[in-house]
Scaffold this motif. Structure first.
Motif, mmCIF file in Angstrom:
data_model
loop_
_atom_site.group_PDB
_atom_site.id
_atom_site.type_symbol
_atom_site.label_atom_id
_atom_site.label_comp_id
_atom_site.label_asym_id
_atom_site.label_seq_id
_atom_site.Cartn_x
_atom_site.Cartn_y
_atom_site.Cartn_z
ATOM 1 N N ARG A 40 10.957 -21.858 6.299
ATOM 2 C CA ARG A 40 11.212 -22.592 5.068
ATOM 3 C C ARG A 40 12.582 -22.280 4.475
ATOM 4 O O ARG A 40 13.241 -23.137 3.916
ATOM 5 C CB ARG A 40 10.179 -22.188 4.025
ATOM 6 N N GLU A 41 12.965 -21.013 4.586
ATOM 7 C CA GLU A 41 14.216 -20.595 3.955
ATOM 8 C C GLU A 41 15.414 -20.791 4.862
ATOM 9 O O GLU A 41 16.540 -20.449 4.497
ATOM 10 C CB GLU A 41 14.138 -19.115 3.556
ATOM 11 N N THR A 98 9.338 -19.960 12.748
ATOM 12 C CA THR A 98 8.029 -19.464 12.339
ATOM 13 C C THR A 98 6.944 -20.429 12.832
ATOM 14 O O THR A 98 7.260 -21.488 13.378
ATOM 15 C CB THR A 98 7.986 -19.318 10.793
ATOM 16 N N MET A 99 5.681 -20.059 12.590
ATOM 17 C CA MET A 99 4.595 -20.938 13.015
ATOM 18 C C MET A 99 4.389 -22.034 11.966
ATOM 19 O O MET A 99 4.339 -21.753 10.773
ATOM 20 C CB MET A 99 3.295 -20.133 13.172
ATOM 21 N N ASN A 100 4.274 -23.261 12.426
ATOM 22 C CA ASN A 100 3.998 -24.385 11.534
ATOM 23 C C ASN A 100 2.760 -24.071 10.688
ATOM 24 O O ASN A 100 1.746 -23.622 11.216
ATOM 25 C CB ASN A 100 3.768 -25.625 12.395
ATOM 26 N N GLU A 101 2.871 -24.298 9.372
ATOM 27 C CA GLU A 101 1.808 -23.820 8.498
ATOM 28 C C GLU A 101 0.417 -24.419 8.779
ATOM 29 O O GLU A 101 -0.555 -23.674 8.911
ATOM 30 C CB GLU A 101 2.185 -24.016 7.029
ATOM 31 N N ALA A 107 -1.139 -22.682 11.565
ATOM 32 C CA ALA A 107 -1.667 -21.356 11.255
ATOM 33 C C ALA A 107 -3.098 -21.490 10.749
ATOM 34 O O ALA A 107 -3.983 -20.688 11.081
ATOM 35 C CB ALA A 107 -0.793 -20.669 10.210
ATOM 36 N N LYS A 151 -2.840 -12.385 16.186
ATOM 37 C CA LYS A 151 -3.842 -12.663 15.156
ATOM 38 C C LYS A 151 -5.230 -12.806 15.757
ATOM 39 O O LYS A 151 -6.205 -12.883 15.028
ATOM 40 C CB LYS A 151 -3.447 -13.903 14.364
ATOM 41 N N LEU A 206 -5.744 -17.347 5.351
ATOM 42 C CA LEU A 206 -5.100 -16.858 6.569
ATOM 43 C C LEU A 206 -5.265 -15.352 6.649
ATOM 44 O O LEU A 206 -5.440 -14.691 5.637
ATOM 45 C CB LEU A 206 -3.611 -17.208 6.550
ATOM 46 N N TYR A 229 -3.615 -11.559 7.819
ATOM 47 C CA TYR A 229 -2.288 -10.963 8.020
ATOM 48 C C TYR A 229 -2.194 -10.403 9.434
ATOM 49 O O TYR A 229 -3.204 -10.066 10.041
ATOM 50 C CB TYR A 229 -1.997 -9.887 6.968
ATOM 51 N N ALA A 230 -0.985 -10.342 9.943
ATOM 52 C CA ALA A 230 -0.779 -9.795 11.286
ATOM 53 C C ALA A 230 -0.915 -8.280 11.234
ATOM 54 O O ALA A 230 -0.546 -7.654 10.244
ATOM 55 C CB ALA A 230 0.609 -10.162 11.792
#
Ligand SMILES: Cc1cc2nc3c(=O)[nH]c(=O)nc-3n(C[C@H](O)[C@H](O)[C@H](O)COP(=O)(O)OP(=O)(O)OC[C@H]3O[C@@H](n4cnc5c(N)ncnc54)[C@H](O)[C@@H]3O)c2cc1C
Ligand code: SF4
Ligand code: SF4
Lengths: 269, 655
Positions: free
Chosen positions: A13-14, A34-37, A40, A83, A201, A203-204
């Motif tokens: 995103r950033e 990153t992983m597409n939300e 996830a 995960k 979700l 956390y890893a």
């Protein structure tokens, strides 16, 4: 039971995005991924189904994660393994040029993924509702069509349905407009596109990452040639349209100007 | 010890320096004595062996370094031989304890002599003037010990302070035995030589001695033997966490993960309750009780032995180590009061955070707020879950220059300084102070969380990623010196990051401002701002031992007042250990108690040196501040307010 989850790697995103000189794609050299939300959430749903299947005595379910793209997508597949996914399939496409993701539209990508899914014969295929970067919302439903599977979109939750034939049907909760939801029963095998926010979700964890190293990551070659039917003409950053105008003068003048604007420009008075 | 010296003199004169010897023992009596001695030693070994096995059979501490020996030696001298910590934290009972301890040391020779006498060899009588002196010297100590132990007995059984827990029979028996040892020794100084009375006393003294020995293992009086070793072997750093090695280490999950140092410390606990007395979680009714956590580890080792597969955290509330529970481990603010207070060198934080590491690194800990925090850190890279663009806007608005290698300092903002409204004010004011001093500084273009909440909550994966990222950004930007307003970032970058690499030199803004005090005072205008009570943040005080610099800064801006608990004994604000992010506390709020305590000083202003403390007090003042709450300002704000406006020309935004 086997569940395949399609996960896409998208820019964070950033991430600072720059358009390539030809104006038709994004310069990927500096992008963090990153992983597409929604994916996830699709993965989370699959992991919870696996747990529920075990609790309901439906036997050991297997969660297979699938991604198409260049080598970089393996970090996202590793994250999915960490995960809790059991193994990973990586459909390898070139970094750039002929056959790369940039050259493929939703239909093409859906073909690549469907090809990989066929080899697995899963009972359930989960995809995200749409991708955070391109947002076409097509890949999942097109895959369902290519695989000849029934599908449901905008799914928030999945549960096993039916008494005797537990596991042969599922009941899904779909999001409708304005806070409404709809429950639909779907026969298996099926494909669902998952909406964000239906679950919490996880956390890893360090243990997950360490265990993930021993899990299988199989590479498949992108067999189907590029068959693009559409064409990207131009990519551009959003234009800044909001403009702030300071009204100046004495209080009465400002009030008069404000009323005029509200009445004739914004048309709310 | 002049008082003791005088006593030695007086007692020596009166008693003619003679210890009554029993008449020489016959062969039968000698055989009996030898058998009793063997029995006592055998019983001692039999009771002590499982404990020795539990300690030695636990995992080796791979990160234990004895060097520098000087520091360990000094601590041994100060904390063990001088009993400094025992006395400092509880004056009267501490002194009484010290007297008993010193008396024991003095009695070592007497004891050897006593047993030798049984076999017809009075060593002290043969040692001439020294022997005579020693008999009197020990006599003086016997008097002191007898008084002290009687006092301690009265405290435990009559005054009954609640921290000591339930009245224990064991302590009573031990006190009586010690008293009997002293009384018999003193009596031997007055009865005639080789009289039946002397023989009776000698037998009584010796039997008490032989009974005392086997009682030691298996009771808290084991600390007599273990605590000198425990204090010497303590991990050198405060809240020091070991590196997780290999593929099977995740923190404290089962008995296999308990190390020798942890086991040694657990068996050394003397159950004094100081840790719990000073624990903010225990004081506000949380399930955490640090003393019981230590005893829980001991109970675990006693039940399962070393290297067991049984999980350390138990679900059933009545389990053998019931104090070791997930809610307890996650109620700790990591304030470090317990670790600081413990007189026998028990280090609670590696255990508490170790348990958290075990729970988080394996995914066993499920907490709505905790997961949200971790996901924010994973995805947004900051603990407040804000977009990085918000930080960009803030630094643009403040016109903070970007660090480009030409400036002296890198000003580290931290999550609070980047995103929290009050944290931003503090950073902005500190930047004005630096500008007024003409110190060049820049901020990093991108900053991720230093990893403090991940570290304290035991998420090693996330902490490692954040530390590596941080080290990389400092290296890429060519940063040599860092200054920060946040003690949590300070500690994490300076100490915890070491597992992953060497960070540039970092200091807290209090240290920076104190160093420039002279110049700042010259720049200041206007009146002093009235009384200020300074609150020591845990992570600046106990963790870094920075006590004087912030006080010097406060003294520049106003009149410094101290709260009842300050410096090493400062009481937590409740935010540490990641708890600031874990939602509403159960029971009383830690911050409310501390805020009341600060307000009781009557100071006009509460001075903080940590954006987390500041935010906790801000909320607490809203609840318990009353109609006219004191002002709440960071020490940088205290200084900034007294700087003239023209000294505050803004920097230029570069890049
Ligand atoms: C990826 C995605 C993002 C979304 N984001 C938002 C959002 O941000 N905000 C929001 O409010 N909503 C959002 N929605 C909801 C969306 O706007 C509406 O749900 C959607 O437009 C309804 O159409 P549909 O795609 O479900 O198409 P369908 O209901 O299948 O209809 C598609 C088209 O088929 C034709 N059609 C269908 N039925 C008939 C009929 N009986 N007779 C004649 N023609 C027919 C029409 O041409 C119709 O436009 C989103 C949906 C998706 C998939
Ligand atoms: S660190 Fe503080 S909160 Fe945690 S157990 Fe020790 S005293 Fe209690
Ligand atoms: S851990 Fe230390 S402070 Fe706490 S009860 Fe035991 S000896 Fe006392």
């Amino acid at each position: 039971m086997k569940i395949v989850v399609a996960v896409k790697q998208v820019p964070e995103r950033e991430a600072v995005l720059r358009v390539t000189p030809d104006g038709r794609s994004i310069d990927e050299s500096d992008v963090a991924w990153t992983m597409n939300e929604p994916d996830a959430y699709a993965l989370e749903e699959a992991l919870q189904l696996k747990q529920r299947a075990a609790e309901a005595g439906l036997g050991e379910a297997e969660v297979v994660v699938l991604s198409a793209g260049p080598e970089r997508v393996q970090s996202t597949l590793r994250e999915a393994l960490a995960k809790g996914a059991d193994r990973a399939l990586h459909v390898v496409t070139p970094e750039s040029g002929e056959g790369s993701l940039a050259e493929r539209g939703s239909l093409d990508v859906a073909r690549l993924l469907a090809e990989a899914v066929k080899g697995e014969q899963p009972e359930l295929v989960l995809t995200g509702l749409q991708s955070d970067d391109l947002g076409a919302g097509q890949t999942g439903v097109v895959m369902a069509e290519l695989l000849g599977l029934p599908h449901a979109t905008l799914v928030l939750q999945v549960e096993f349905a039916g008494q005797g034939g537990v596991g042969r049907r599922i009941k899904v909760r779909r999001e409708l407009e304005d806070g409404w939801t709809q429950f639909v029963e779907v026969p298996l095998p099926a494909l669902l596109t998952i909406q964000s926010g239906g679950n919490r979700l996880r956390y890893a964890t360090l243990m997950g990452i360490k265990r993930a190293r021993q899990k299988e990551m199989r590479e498949l070659s992108a067999a189907t040639p590029t068959q693009r039917v559409d064409e990207v003409v131009k990519v551009s950053p959003p234009l800044r349209l909001k403009q702030t105008e300071m009204l100046t003068g004495a209080a009465e003048e400002i009030a008069a100007k404000l009323v005029e604007r509200l009445r004739f420009e914004v048309k709310v008075l | 010890m002049t008082a003791a010296g005088m006593l030695v003199g007086i007692v020596g004169l009166r008693l003619n320096l003679r210890l009554a010897e029993p008449a020489s023992l016959g062969l039968g009596a000698r055989v009996l004595l030898a058998a009793l001695m063997l029995g006592s030693a055998g019983l001692f070994a039999w009771r002590g062996a499982p404990i020795a096995r539990a300690i030695w059979g636990s995992k080796k501490d791979t990160d234990l370094r004895l060097r520098p020996l000087g520091r360990r030696g000094w601590r041994f001298f100060w904390e063990v031989l001088c009993q400094a910590k025992v006395i400092r934290q509880r004056r009267l009972p501490g002194l009484a304890h010290a007297l008993v301890y010193w008396g024991f040391l003095a009695f070592a020779l007497v004891t050897i002599n006593d047993l030798a006498e049984g076999f017809g060899c009075d060593l002290l009588a043969r040692a001439g003037a020294f022997g005579a002196f020693y008999v009197a010297f020990a006599g003086a100590w016997a008097l002191l010990v007898a008084f002290a132990i009687a006092g301690l007995f009265a405290r435990r059984f009559l005054a009954r302070p609640k921290w000591l827990g339930e009245v224990s029979l064991e302590s009573g028996v031990i006190a009586l035995l010690i008293f009997a040892l002293m009384a018999t020794y003193l009596a031997m100084l007055v009865v005639p030589q080789r009289s039946p009375a002397a023989a009776c006393l000698w037998w009584a003294h010796t039997l008490v001695l032989l009974a005392f020995l086997p009682i030691i293992p298996g009771t808290k009086h084991l600390h007599l033997l273990l605590s000198p070793l425990t204090v010497f072997l303590k991990r050198p750093e405060f809240s020091q966490l070991s590196k997780l090695e290999g593929d099977e280490e995740f923190g404290l999950v089962t008995g296999k993960d308990l190390t020798r140092i942890i086991a040694l410390q657990a068996y050394s606990c003397v159950e004094c309750g100081r840790c719990t007395e000073h624990c903010p979680a225990a004081a506000t009714g949380k399930v955490l009780n640090p003393k019981e956590v230590v005893l829980g580890v001991k109970a675990y080792l006693n039940s399962y032995g070393p290297g067991s597969d049984a999980p350390l955290l138990q679900d059933e509330p009545e389990g053998r180590q019931k104090a070791l529970s997930m809610p307890a481990a996650f109620a700790c603010t990591t304030c470090g009061s317990c670790e600081y207070q413990c007189p026998v060198g028990v280090q609670h934080l590696p255990v508490l955070i170790g348990l958290r590491r075990g729970a988080v690194n394996t995914g066993a800990w499920e907490d709505r707020y905790g997961t949200k925090l971790f996901l924010s850190l994973e995805r947004q890279g900051n603990s407040l879950g804000m977009g990085a663009a918000e930080r960009d806007k803030f630094i643009a608005k403040q016109r903070f220059p970007l660090f480009d290698g030409s400036q002296e300092y890198c000003l580290w903002l931290g999550c609070m300084g980047s995103y929290d409204p009050k944290g931003r004010e503090i950073v902005a004011d500190f930047a004005r102070v630096m500008q007024a001093l003409g110190t060049s500084f820049g901020v990093l273009k991108k900053e991720s969380c230093a990893g403090d909440p991940a570290r304290r909550l035991g998420n090693d994966l996330l902490f490692g990623e954040l530390a590596e990222q941080g080290l990389k950004s400092f290296a890429q930007a060519g940063v040599k010196k860092i200054v920060t307003v946040c003690p949590h970032c300070l500690r994490t970058i300076a100490s915890d990051w070491r597992e992953y690499g060497v960070a540039p030199e970092i200091e807290h803004h209090s240290e920076f401002m104190a160093r420039h005090a002279a110049l700042l005072e010259r720049l200041m205008v206007g009146e002093q701002g009235g009384s200020v009570v300074y609150h020591d943040p845990c992570y600046l005080g106990r963790y870094r031992e920075v006590y004087e610099p912030p006080r010097a800064v406060v003294a520049m801006a106003g009149e410094l007042v101290e709260a009842e608990r300050h410096r090493e004994r400062s009481f937590c604000c409740g935010a540490g250990g990641g708890l600031a992010f874990l939602g509403e506390e159960a029971g009383d709020r830690v911050s409310h108690g501390r805020t009341r305590e600060l307000m009781e000083t009557g100071a006009k202003t509460i001075g903080t040196a940590c954006p987390f403390c500041n935010s906790m007090f801000r909320d607490a003042l809203g609840e318990v501040g009353g109609a006219a709450p004191p002002q709440l300002l960071d020490i940088a704000q205290l200084v900034a307010r007294r700087l003239p406006a023209q000294a505050l020309d803004s920097g230029e935004l570069k890049g």
